[in-house]
Design a protein around this motif. Structure first.
Motif, mmCIF file in Angstrom:
data_model
loop_
_atom_site.group_PDB
_atom_site.id
_atom_site.type_symbol
_atom_site.label_atom_id
_atom_site.label_comp_id
_atom_site.label_asym_id
_atom_site.label_seq_id
_atom_site.Cartn_x
_atom_site.Cartn_y
_atom_site.Cartn_z
ATOM 1 N N GLU A 171 -15.875 -1.231 16.730
ATOM 2 C CA GLU A 171 -16.996 -0.721 17.670
ATOM 3 C C GLU A 171 -16.760 -1.346 19.117
ATOM 4 O OE1 GLU A 171 -20.717 -1.508 15.986
ATOM 5 O OE2 GLU A 171 -20.499 -0.298 13.987
ATOM 6 N N GLU A 172 -16.357 -2.597 19.096
ATOM 7 C CA GLU A 172 -16.030 -3.154 20.446
ATOM 8 C C GLU A 172 -15.179 -2.516 21.022
ATOM 9 O OE1 GLU A 172 -17.687 -5.952 21.762
ATOM 10 O OE2 GLU A 172 -19.318 -5.522 20.730
ATOM 11 N N LEU A 173 -14.019 -2.303 20.312
ATOM 12 C CA LEU A 173 -12.829 -1.557 20.845
ATOM 13 C C LEU A 173 -13.400 -0.159 21.332
ATOM 14 C CD1 LEU A 173 -9.204 -1.013 19.389
ATOM 15 C CD2 LEU A 173 -10.641 1.023 20.113
ATOM 16 N N GLU A 174 -14.061 0.564 20.763
ATOM 17 C CA GLU A 174 -14.585 2.068 21.335
ATOM 18 C C GLU A 174 -15.295 1.609 22.539
ATOM 19 O OE1 GLU A 174 -16.238 3.432 17.684
ATOM 20 O OE2 GLU A 174 -14.428 3.762 16.634
ATOM 21 N N ALA A 175 -15.961 0.822 22.741
ATOM 22 C CA ALA A 175 -16.936 0.321 23.790
ATOM 23 C C ALA A 175 -16.146 0.100 24.942
ATOM 24 C CB ALA A 175 -18.022 -0.683 23.491
ATOM 25 N N LEU A 176 -15.149 -0.531 24.868
ATOM 26 C CA LEU A 176 -14.069 -1.146 25.697
ATOM 27 C C LEU A 176 -13.689 0.173 26.284
ATOM 28 C CD1 LEU A 176 -12.676 -3.011 27.562
ATOM 29 C CD2 LEU A 176 -11.058 -3.154 25.551
ATOM 30 N N ASP A 177 -13.112 1.102 25.184
ATOM 31 C CA ASP A 177 -12.327 2.460 25.805
ATOM 32 C C ASP A 177 -13.325 3.361 26.571
ATOM 33 O OD1 ASP A 177 -10.268 4.405 25.545
ATOM 34 O OD2 ASP A 177 -11.287 5.174 23.941
ATOM 35 N N ALA A 178 -14.597 3.528 26.153
ATOM 36 C CA ALA A 178 -15.438 4.154 26.929
ATOM 37 C C ALA A 178 -15.641 3.684 28.228
ATOM 38 C CB ALA A 178 -17.000 4.312 26.127
ATOM 39 N N TYR A 179 -15.746 2.291 28.585
ATOM 40 C CA TYR A 179 -16.042 1.805 29.707
ATOM 41 C C TYR A 179 -14.705 2.094 30.653
ATOM 42 C CZ TYR A 179 -15.634 -2.199 33.256
ATOM 43 O OH TYR A 179 -15.315 -2.803 34.250
ATOM 44 N N ALA A 180 -13.452 1.776 30.214
ATOM 45 C CA ALA A 180 -12.251 2.024 30.671
ATOM 46 C C ALA A 180 -12.474 3.421 31.214
ATOM 47 C CB ALA A 180 -11.098 1.757 29.972
ATOM 48 N N ARG A 181 -12.795 4.442 30.537
ATOM 49 C CA ARG A 181 -12.583 5.855 30.958
ATOM 50 C C ARG A 181 -13.611 6.137 32.122
ATOM 51 N NH1 ARG A 181 -9.372 8.745 27.795
ATOM 52 N NH2 ARG A 181 -8.731 7.812 25.910
ATOM 53 N N ASN A 297 -7.680 -5.920 33.049
ATOM 54 C CA ASN A 297 -6.649 -5.043 33.610
ATOM 55 C C ASN A 297 -7.618 -3.799 34.132
ATOM 56 O OD1 ASN A 297 -4.340 -6.753 32.964
ATOM 57 N ND2 ASN A 297 -3.972 -5.573 31.256
ATOM 58 N N VAL A 298 -8.509 -3.070 33.389
ATOM 59 C CA VAL A 298 -8.827 -1.788 33.900
ATOM 60 C C VAL A 298 -9.880 -2.329 35.136
ATOM 61 C CG1 VAL A 298 -10.917 -0.435 33.063
ATOM 62 C CG2 VAL A 298 -8.961 -1.032 31.451
ATOM 63 N N THR A 299 -10.478 -3.481 35.012
ATOM 64 C CA THR A 299 -11.397 -3.674 36.058
ATOM 65 C C THR A 299 -10.583 -3.906 37.316
ATOM 66 O OG1 THR A 299 -13.079 -4.500 34.601
ATOM 67 C CG2 THR A 299 -13.168 -5.363 37.051
ATOM 68 N N LEU A 300 -9.481 -4.893 37.417
ATOM 69 C CA LEU A 300 -8.819 -5.038 38.256
ATOM 70 C C LEU A 300 -8.019 -3.875 39.038
ATOM 71 C CD1 LEU A 300 -7.375 -7.040 40.544
ATOM 72 C CD2 LEU A 300 -5.777 -7.458 38.814
ATOM 73 N N ILE A 301 -7.353 -2.972 38.148
ATOM 74 C CA ILE A 301 -6.843 -1.647 38.566
ATOM 75 C C ILE A 301 -7.771 -0.888 39.231
ATOM 76 C CG2 ILE A 301 -5.710 0.388 37.636
ATOM 77 C CD1 ILE A 301 -4.322 -1.436 35.575
ATOM 78 N N THR A 302 -8.776 -0.606 38.653
ATOM 79 C CA THR A 302 -9.901 0.282 39.285
ATOM 80 C C THR A 302 -10.441 -0.326 40.680
ATOM 81 O OG1 THR A 302 -10.938 0.692 37.094
ATOM 82 C CG2 THR A 302 -12.432 1.266 38.902
ATOM 83 N N GLY A 312 -17.760 -8.762 37.383
ATOM 84 C CA GLY A 312 -17.425 -9.325 35.824
ATOM 85 C C GLY A 312 -17.057 -8.596 35.167
ATOM 86 N N GLY A 313 -16.563 -7.241 35.238
ATOM 87 C CA GLY A 313 -16.219 -6.329 34.187
ATOM 88 C C GLY A 313 -17.401 -5.732 33.422
ATOM 89 N N ARG A 314 -16.731 -5.370 32.046
ATOM 90 C CA ARG A 314 -17.685 -4.562 31.260
ATOM 91 C C ARG A 314 -19.129 -5.438 30.698
ATOM 92 N NH1 ARG A 314 -18.377 -3.539 25.244
ATOM 93 N NH2 ARG A 314 -16.622 -4.970 24.910
ATOM 94 N N LEU A 315 -18.649 -6.362 30.256
ATOM 95 C CA LEU A 315 -19.829 -7.329 30.174
ATOM 96 C C LEU A 315 -20.120 -8.547 30.961
ATOM 97 C CD1 LEU A 315 -18.403 -7.925 26.437
ATOM 98 C CD2 LEU A 315 -20.135 -6.409 27.118
ATOM 99 N N GLY A 316 -19.757 -8.533 32.110
ATOM 100 C CA GLY A 316 -19.996 -9.608 33.114
ATOM 101 C C GLY A 316 -19.254 -10.964 32.671
ATOM 102 N N ARG A 317 -18.351 -10.896 31.979
ATOM 103 C CA ARG A 317 -17.794 -11.993 31.515
ATOM 104 C C ARG A 317 -16.394 -12.422 32.199
ATOM 105 N NH1 ARG A 317 -17.258 -12.242 25.247
ATOM 106 N NH2 ARG A 317 -16.548 -14.204 25.839
ATOM 107 N N LEU A 318 -15.856 -11.845 33.145
ATOM 108 C CA LEU A 318 -14.397 -11.890 33.513
ATOM 109 C C LEU A 318 -14.547 -12.789 34.783
ATOM 110 C CD1 LEU A 318 -13.060 -8.443 34.229
ATOM 111 C CD2 LEU A 318 -12.388 -9.893 32.244
ATOM 112 N N ALA A 319 -13.349 -13.714 34.917
ATOM 113 C CA ALA A 319 -13.285 -14.543 35.977
ATOM 114 C C ALA A 319 -13.003 -13.462 37.136
ATOM 115 C CB ALA A 319 -12.407 -15.552 35.654
#
Length: 325
Positions: A171-181, A297-302, A312-319
């Motif tokens: 479920e976490e994987l699918e949420a990450l994939d949806a965010y990436a897309r 990776n997704v956040t930086l590339i975008t 902070g990315g999908r969950l606001g947790r990224l440095a």
């Protein structure tokens, strides 16, 4: 020596032999497992939960293409209940040892969980698939399921718990994939070109519609020649590519050569940031998990290629995922 003392010595020796023959996990509730890459180690911990204890061989910044086992690695693998590796020619220096070890105990090549039809092949070596399957959540789900099945084989009593944890993780994987897309779709189409040190992002590009150009091939064992550097410089100039990326586990020497070569031709190229390719971030950080690695990776590339992403990315947790200056 008296008969009694000889008998006592024999009993002690017999006990020691018995202890050496006992699997590492005997007497404990947890499977003792070894994983080669951080991505596999992290996923094992997620699916296995408190039923497993996992030792990862390759930490932050390690290059699995070049990694050679140490004496302590050999000891850990020979004493473990099972060893998990990526396979698909990723851990080239470990293949012979793991092949021999697999004749004595369970050794699981998790990259092979991805169906053959879903694997990308090297154009020059079609019999050697791209091993970087963790770069696409859609393909990594096969590895999650493969780990679930392997753990259930090793510990059938807790198969239901492994299945439940695998479902939660998917479920976490699918949420990450949806965010990436969602966020990657905000990158202008003309900017969807990802230039990196080596060709580790093919599955990423295939999944999200990006052209991927690696200076080196699938493996960092192969050196990029002057002709390759020159052709890449010409490509950057001709297509007006303005951002390229370094990797945490690969030398930035070739990337710097591209920047200097483009500058000599009057074209400015900047470093878009540092991506996780063959290794994750520091243990204990969000980026030190597979979910955090891909989110980074997704956040930086975008952001670097002109798209829009939340702080902070999908969950606001990224440095910080700021570009290098």
């Amino acid at each position: 020596m008296s008969f009694a003392r000889r008998l006592s010595s024999l009993l002690v020796l017999t006990a020691l032999v018995g202890l050496l023959a006992v699997p590492a996990s005997a007497g404990t509730a947890r499977l003792q497992l070894v994983a080669t890459t951080g991505m596999i180690a992290d996923t094992l911990r997620e699916v296995g939960g408190d039923r497993v204890e996992v030792r990862g061989l390759m930490g932050e910044g390690a290059d699995p293409h070049l990694y050679r086992q140490t004496r302590s690695d050999v000891t850990a693998m020979t004493r473990a209940d099972a060893v998990f590796w990526n396979g698909l020619f990723l851990e080239a220096q470990l293949e012979e040892f793991l092949g021999r070890l697999g004749q004595r105990k369970p050794v699981f090549a998790m990259g092979e969980s991805v169906p053959e039809e879903a694997r990308l092949a090297d154009e020059e070596y079609p019999d050697q698939p791209d091993p970087h399957v963790w770069m696409d959540p859609g393909r990594w789900r096969h590895v999650v399921l493969g780990i679930r099945d392997a753990l259930s084989e090793l510990d059938p009593e807790h198969a239901e718990a492994f299945a439940e944890r695998a479902d939660d993780y998917l479920e976490e994987l699918e949420a990450l994939d949806a965010y990436a897309r969602e966020v990657l779709a905000s990158v202008p189409e003309a900017s969807r070109v990802l230039v990196t040190a080596h060709d580790a992002f093919g599955y990423f590009g295939d999944a999200y519609g990006f052209e991927v150009l690696g200076i080196q091939g699938f493996s960092t064992e192969s050196e990029a020649g002057l002709a390759r550097i020159e052709s890449m410089v010409n490509l950057l100039v001709e297509r007006g590519i303005e951002a390229i990326f370094i990797e945490t586990s690969v030398s930035d020497r070739n990337i710097r050569a591209l920047i200097e070569g483009a500058a000599a031709k009057g074209h400015e190229v900047r470093i878009g940031g540092e991506l996780f390719s063959d290794a994750m971030g520091p243990r204990g950080t969000y980026e030190g998990t597979w979910l955090g690695m891909i989110d980074h990776n997704v956040t930086l590339i975008t952001r670097s290629l002109g798209g829009e992403v939340p702080d902070g990315g999908r969950l606001g947790r990224l440095a910080s995922t700021e570009e290098e200056t």
